[in-house]
Design an enzyme around this catalytic site. Structure first.
Site, PDB file in Angstrom:
ATOM      1  N   HIS A 262       0.991  -1.014   0.001  1.00 48.63           N
ATOM      2  CA  HIS A 262      -0.032  -0.048  -0.144  1.00 48.63           C
ATOM      3  C   HIS A 262       0.931   1.197   0.114  1.00 48.63           C
ATOM      4  O   HIS A 262       1.824   1.626   0.877  1.00 48.63           O
ATOM      5  CB  HIS A 262      -0.853   0.089   1.274  1.00 48.63           C
ATOM      6  CG  HIS A 262      -1.553   1.366   1.313  1.00 48.63           C
ATOM      7  ND1 HIS A 262      -2.700   1.562   0.692  1.00 48.63           N
ATOM      8  CD2 HIS A 262      -1.591   2.252   2.335  1.00 48.63           C
ATOM      9  CE1 HIS A 262      -3.255   2.805   1.056  1.00 48.63           C
ATOM     10  NE2 HIS A 262      -2.330   3.157   2.017  1.00 48.63           N
ATOM     11  N   ASP A 264       0.580   5.169  -0.329  1.00 46.21           N
ATOM     12  CA  ASP A 264      -0.211   6.478  -0.417  1.00 46.21           C
ATOM     13  C   ASP A 264       0.264   7.293  -1.472  1.00 46.21           C
ATOM     14  O   ASP A 264       1.811   7.724  -1.414  1.00 46.21           O
ATOM     15  CB  ASP A 264      -0.343   7.468   1.009  1.00 46.21           C
ATOM     16  CG  ASP A 264      -1.125   6.486   2.023  1.00 46.21           C
ATOM     17  OD1 ASP A 264      -2.199   6.077   1.600  1.00 46.21           O
ATOM     18  OD2 ASP A 264      -0.583   6.497   3.134  1.00 46.21           O
ATOM     19  N   ASP A 374      -7.709   1.475   2.389  1.00 44.68           N
ATOM     20  CA  ASP A 374      -7.268   2.554   3.428  1.00 44.68           C
ATOM     21  C   ASP A 374      -8.273   3.727   3.403  1.00 44.68           C
ATOM     22  O   ASP A 374      -7.984   4.812   4.012  1.00 44.68           O
ATOM     23  CB  ASP A 374      -5.885   2.707   3.170  1.00 44.68           C
ATOM     24  CG  ASP A 374      -5.390   3.898   4.351  1.00 44.68           C
ATOM     25  OD1 ASP A 374      -5.776   3.495   5.457  1.00 44.68           O
ATOM     26  OD2 ASP A 374      -4.851   4.700   4.194  1.00 44.68           O
ATOM     27  N   HIS A 578      -6.893   9.608  -1.274  1.00 43.62           N
ATOM     28  CA  HIS A 578      -7.580   9.576   0.129  1.00 43.62           C
ATOM     29  C   HIS A 578      -6.739  10.187   1.327  1.00 43.62           C
ATOM     30  O   HIS A 578      -7.182  10.073   2.525  1.00 43.62           O
ATOM     31  CB  HIS A 578      -7.875   8.192   0.595  1.00 43.62           C
ATOM     32  CG  HIS A 578      -6.941   7.092   1.017  1.00 43.62           C
ATOM     33  ND1 HIS A 578      -6.483   6.205   0.077  1.00 43.62           N
ATOM     34  CD2 HIS A 578      -6.174   7.259   1.816  1.00 43.62           C
ATOM     35  CE1 HIS A 578      -5.800   5.521   0.523  1.00 43.62           C
ATOM     36  NE2 HIS A 578      -5.042   5.950   1.476  1.00 43.62           N
TER      37      HIS A 578
END
Length: 1008
Positions: A262, A264, A374, A578
């Site tokens: 993951h 970001d 997430d 996000h």
């Protein structure tokens, strides 16, 4: 017995940490190090070619490097000593890491002198493969000095989030640069002990298998010679082998392990650093795949693929090769892992249109799994959107973060506002960065809430956010737990393989209806108001630009600017990530977001002006003042999606009564008291006052806002315990304006800030428009705007993508109580049968709606908009400065009026001089629908694509009348693929469309 167990556990931990792990690598030579600090270490990233040509200076292990956000290139050279040909060599590099937080500190990418990439470096990937046949070592390391923002305290204000304030002191010391022999027997022994010990610690003390493991490990350590770990490792492994050969029970929980990292797209680092994080991680993954043929890796976000393709083509080539093998799996189908609460309907669709379009173009793949582990809660409109975007399954993990209520399922069918259902899974391992440890695997099995019905779950494993993704140690754990007594059975496989088995095993899962509300991070609906304002503004400018560009194109006035529009969409979609749109990133990220929104808005405004000038150009002197309307609903006599002459109505009357100001336009009568607060908004048709007796609307309220954790993310319920009503007045002025409207301008000072409130009534309008201009200098406060509404109800409608969601406003259950702050798009509607009020906004998402006892025995509701916050982490200056926010209070008897009010605030009419022009299409018939997009097809064919939806929650029938020639009309999904007609009929040139409640319909008109 307990004391002995504790002693054995301590013995295992110390021997493993201090003796066995250090014996994995034996240093045989030290590397010579030189360094080049880009612009003194503070420069922006440069290309490898530039770095290779630079002048390097001597550098030694122990020397400091790396001011925050700077880049240093290390050159590592050395002769490989003579070792046995069978020996395996590795370089071990330590850039100066703390032994925690992979992905949140410095990172490196290793290059060969020819520019090819070897792999990434980070705290869990310190090794670089080297073969004895490769000759002398000569490598470059691009080292990024990303500051460890979370190290000191995760919630203290920091200057590290903006390069200009981060300082120039070096943050790191080069700790190691060695040539080593890796002892694979010792390395395997580490994995044996790690897995058995982790399993032992995960079992209950009463479990006999735990005792067997404990004593077996003790016997193994008795076999180990601490002075000759390498020489006795094989004997210890033989001692432990029988334990690893014990098979799992038939009904054991089954974990599908999916390699993952993951990352970001921005958070505690800017997007420019994400470009490098992704390249390092993919380099690690492809390097690992070369040696381990069982690794499968799922990677989402088309934006991240495009970054690699553009900035690291050599890495992209290796990625593309592994996509062909099926081991590197594009997933998610979206441009980025976006927020889903605040993203507008058409933008949510475009996340998939752009994402799926990229994966189709580059790899011939249409993703079937939505991958959003997430994001901070999930809109009830998503099931229909994801199904229409070619996806069949949905995965997230975030709902496990709920503060109050435990979600009852891990595998279920999720039903959206229109009735569409999508098979959904929450990994019970409760992390999207699993290391497949015994503790985590045991948690996955014990935590799984659908036991009995099924025993299958998914576990994404790998260090995220630049931590390097899966490691070879994780693969060792997976192999040893494939079929091991006491452990879930672990199989590495693709998300598609898991979902196929899960659906087959659970054909009738329970159904969850409505949004997946996250009982946490509610402050993200409000933090960084300018980021949210830029998003909303650009979403609507894109609508206008596409509409007028299409209208001009089908009338042969100008070519369709597809590339410019795609570029603007990509920028807006990226900012919807996000941790950007929710306002939870460092200052650097939000500064760049504001700059990019301004650039996109300027480009779109210029495009809109150009196309409208062409469309309204008058060939003679008959031109007059026209009003251009991009809303689905006509206003002031202007055709929806077109332009018509301006129609004047009588101006608003202004009177003063007992120090109060009264505004009257023969539709509504508004009264403001001497404090500049709205005491009455009367609907003259019914005589109903929207403001309850004794209440005031337009009231600004200030609360303390210091959540227990996660400053920019959270608003905790106790903020409501203390409130200051801002009623003190500096000045009140009344303005009668040339356009016939009237305004009351109220100026207030409070604490360190000032506010100017303007209340505007337009001729003929059924709504009071409001503007709040705030020079905001508060810290750890939240500013609310209160609008009491005199209706008796226990629910409210909140706009979401392509429709609205009804939420209770009572607190009957803990689930209701937890929704004390919620998200809405353009409006909130509160109503009784036959009468209601809409509170619409131009860029506000956070709301709370509460019920209160009225003097007449009924109740009234209070709608409050969350205007501004002032958290100090991760951006210590969040929201400081000037803001202008718009809203309206509209008399809205039913939801249709609320929808119109929402469009009205966000798509104001444009006043031009020119001629009227007809809409590119009209909707006629008995029913109503909203046109959300008019554009040309993504494939460049010139086909016109029209997206409509039913906005009220009722079945409807409309007729579509295009104002251009076309050969054929077909119904498509969001990806513009033809589908079987779903409500579309054509008969003798008539195009009829039957729509279910909240149904999205996309029509594609082939041009002649």
């Amino acid at each position: 017995m307990h004391d002995r167990r504790s002693l054995i556990e301590k013995r295992i931990d110390r021997v493993l940490t201090e003796r066995i792990k250090p014996a994995v690598h034996r240093t045989v030579a030290e590397l010579d190090v030189t360094a080049w600090h880009v612009d003194g270490g503070q420069g922006e990233p440069v290309s490898p070619a530039t770095a290779f040509a630079a002048d390097y200076e001597p550098f030694a292990v122990g020397d400091r490097w790396g001011p925050a956000w700077g880049t240093t290139w290390f050159r590592l050279r050395g002769d490989v000593p003579s070792v046995a040909e069978s020996a395996h060599l590795e370089l071990v590099i330590d850039l100066g890491w703390a032994d925690h937080s992979p992905g949140f500190q410095s990172e490196g990418l290793v290059y060969r002198p020819n520019g090819s990439v070897v792999k990434g470096l980070n705290p869990r990937n310190t090794w670089v493969p080297w073969r004895t046949t490769d000759g002398a070592v000569d490598l470059y390391v691009e080292a990024a000095a990303n500051p460890l923002i979370l190290e000191v305290h995760p919630f203290l204000p920091t200057t590290l989030g903006e390069k200009t304030t981060a300082g120039d002191e070096p943050l790191y010391r080069l700790a190691r640069a060695d040539v080593c022999v890796i002892d694979h027997e010792v390395w395997e022994l580490v994995a044996d002990i790690d897995v058995l010990n982790g399993l032992m610690l995960s079992l209950p003390e009463s479990d006999g298998w735990r005792s067997e493991l404990m004593y077996g490990l003790e016997r193994g350590l008795d076999t180990l010679d601490l002075q000759d770990v390498a020489g006795t490792a094989a004997a210890v492994r033989a001692q432990l082998a029988p334990l690893l050969q014990r098979r799992a029970d038939e009904g054991s929980h089954h974990v599908s392990a999916v390699g993952h990292a993951h990352i970001d797209s921005a958070w505690l680092w800017p997007t420019r650093e994400t470009v490098r994080k992704v390249a390092r991680t993919v380099s690690n993954v492809t390097n690992l795949m070369d040696e381990h043929d069982d690794l499968v890796f799922a990677m989402s976000s088309a934006q991240q693929y495009e970054w690699i393709e553009e900035h690291r083509p050599e890495v992209f080539a290796k990625l593309a090769d592994q996509v062909k093998t099926g081991r590197l799996v594009p997933t998610g189908g979206m441009w980025v892992e976006s927020d889903t609460n605040m993203v507008g309907g058409e933008a949510m669709a475009r996340q998939f249109v752009m994402g799926q379009g990229y994966f189709r173009e580059k790899f011939g793949i249409t993703c079937e799994q939505v991958w959003l582990p997430d994001s901070f809660g999930y809109s009830a409109a998503l099931p229909q959107i994801v199904k229409q975007a070619g996806c069949t399954h949905f995965l997230t993990q975030k709902i496990s973060w709920n503060q109050q209520n435990v979600f009852p399922h891990h595998t279920f069918s999720w039903e959206g506002i229109d009735g569409t259902r999508v098979f959904t899974h929450f990994p019970p391992i409760d992390t999207y960065n699993s290391d497949l440890s015994g503790r985590e695997l045991a948690h996955a099995a014990s935590n799984f809430r659908d036991k009995g019905a099924t025993n299958l779950s998914l576990a994404p494993f790998g260090w995220g956010d630049g931590g390097g993704g899966p490691t070879r140690e994780m693969l060792q754990r997976a192999r040893r737990t494939t079929d091991l007594q006491g452990s879930p059975k672990v199989t590495i496989e693709t998300p598609a393989a898991f979902f196929e088995r899960a659906e087959k095993a659970y054909p009738n899962p329970p159904v969850w209806v409505g949004e997946l509300y996250l009982e946490l991070h509610r402050g993200t609906y409000t933090s960084q108001a300018k980021t949210k304002q830029g998003n909303r503004r650009c979403e609507h400018l894109l609508r206008e630009a596409e509409l007028w560009a299409t209208t001009a194109a089908v009338r042969d006035l100008a070519p369709y600017p597809s590339e410019a529009l795609r570029r603007c969409w990509k920028t807006v979609l990226l900012q919807q990530f996000h941790d950007i749109l929710p306002g939870s990133s460092i200052a650097w990220v939000h500064r760049e977001a504001a700059e990019q929104y301004d650039a996109v808005a300027a480009e779109l405004e210029a495009l809109i002006d150009d196309r409208l000038a062409l469309l309204t150009a008058a060939p003679d002197a008959s031109a007059g003042e026209v009003m251009v309307n991009a809303s689905p609903y006509s206003r002031s006599g202007t055709p929806a999606l077109g332009a018509g002459p301006r129609h004047d109505v009588p101006p608003v009357r202004v009177t003063r009564e007992d120090d109060s100001v009264v505004l009257d336009n023969d539709v509504v009568r508004v009264r403001l008291d001497a404090r500049g607060l709205v005491t009455s908004v009367v609907d003259l048709e019914t005589g109903r006052d929207t403001v309850p007796p004794g209440q005031v609307a337009g009231l600004l309220q200030l609360h303390p806002d210091f959540p227990n954790m996660w400053d920019a993310w959270d608003v905790d319920a106790f903020y409501r315990n203390t409130v200051a009503d801002l009623v003190d007045l500096d000045a009140l002025d009344v303005e009668e304006r040339p356009d016939g409207s009237a305004a009351v301008v109220v100026r207030r000072t409070f604490a360190e800030s000032t506010a100017v409130q303007t209340f505007i009534l337009r001729p003929g309008a059924r709504q009071l428009n409001g503007t709040v201009e705030v020079d905001w200098h508060e810290r750890e406060k939240i500013l609310k705007l209160s609008v009491p509404i005199d209706v008796h109800t226990d629910r409210a409608a909140f706009e979401t993508q392509f429709g609205h969601l009804v939420r209770p406003t009572h607190q009957n259950t803990s689930w209701d109580e937890a929704r004390f702050e919620v998200c809405a798009h353009r409006f909130v509607h509160v109503a009784e049968r036959g009468f209601g009020v809409a509170v619409a906004n131009s860029s506000t998402y956070g709301h709370d709606v509460t019920r209160h006892a009225g003097d007449d025995g009924a109740t009234f509701s209070v709608v409050r908009l969350s205007l501004l916050r002032a958290p100090r982490f991760p951006d210590p200056a969040t929201d400081q400065g000037q803001h202008t926010l718009h809203y309206s209070v509209a008399v809205a008897p039913d939801i249709a009026d609320a929808v119109r009010a929402g469009y009205d605030v966000n798509l104001p009419e444009r006043r031009l001089t020119g001629r009227a022009f007809e809409p590119v299409l009209r909707l006629t018939g008995q029913g109503e629908a909203a046109v959300e997009a008019v554009k040309l097809a993504e494939d460049g064919s010139g086909d016109v694509v029209v997206r409509l939806y039913e906005p009220y929650g009722a079945r409807t029938s409309v007729e579509v009348e295009p104002d251009f020639e076309f050969a054929q009309v077909r119904q498509t999904n969001l990806l513009e693929d033809q589908i079987e007609p779903d409500g579309l009929t054509t008969d003798e040139g008539r195009i009829s469309l039957q729509l279910r409640p909240f149904q999205i319909a996309t029509l594609r008109f082939s041009r002649r």
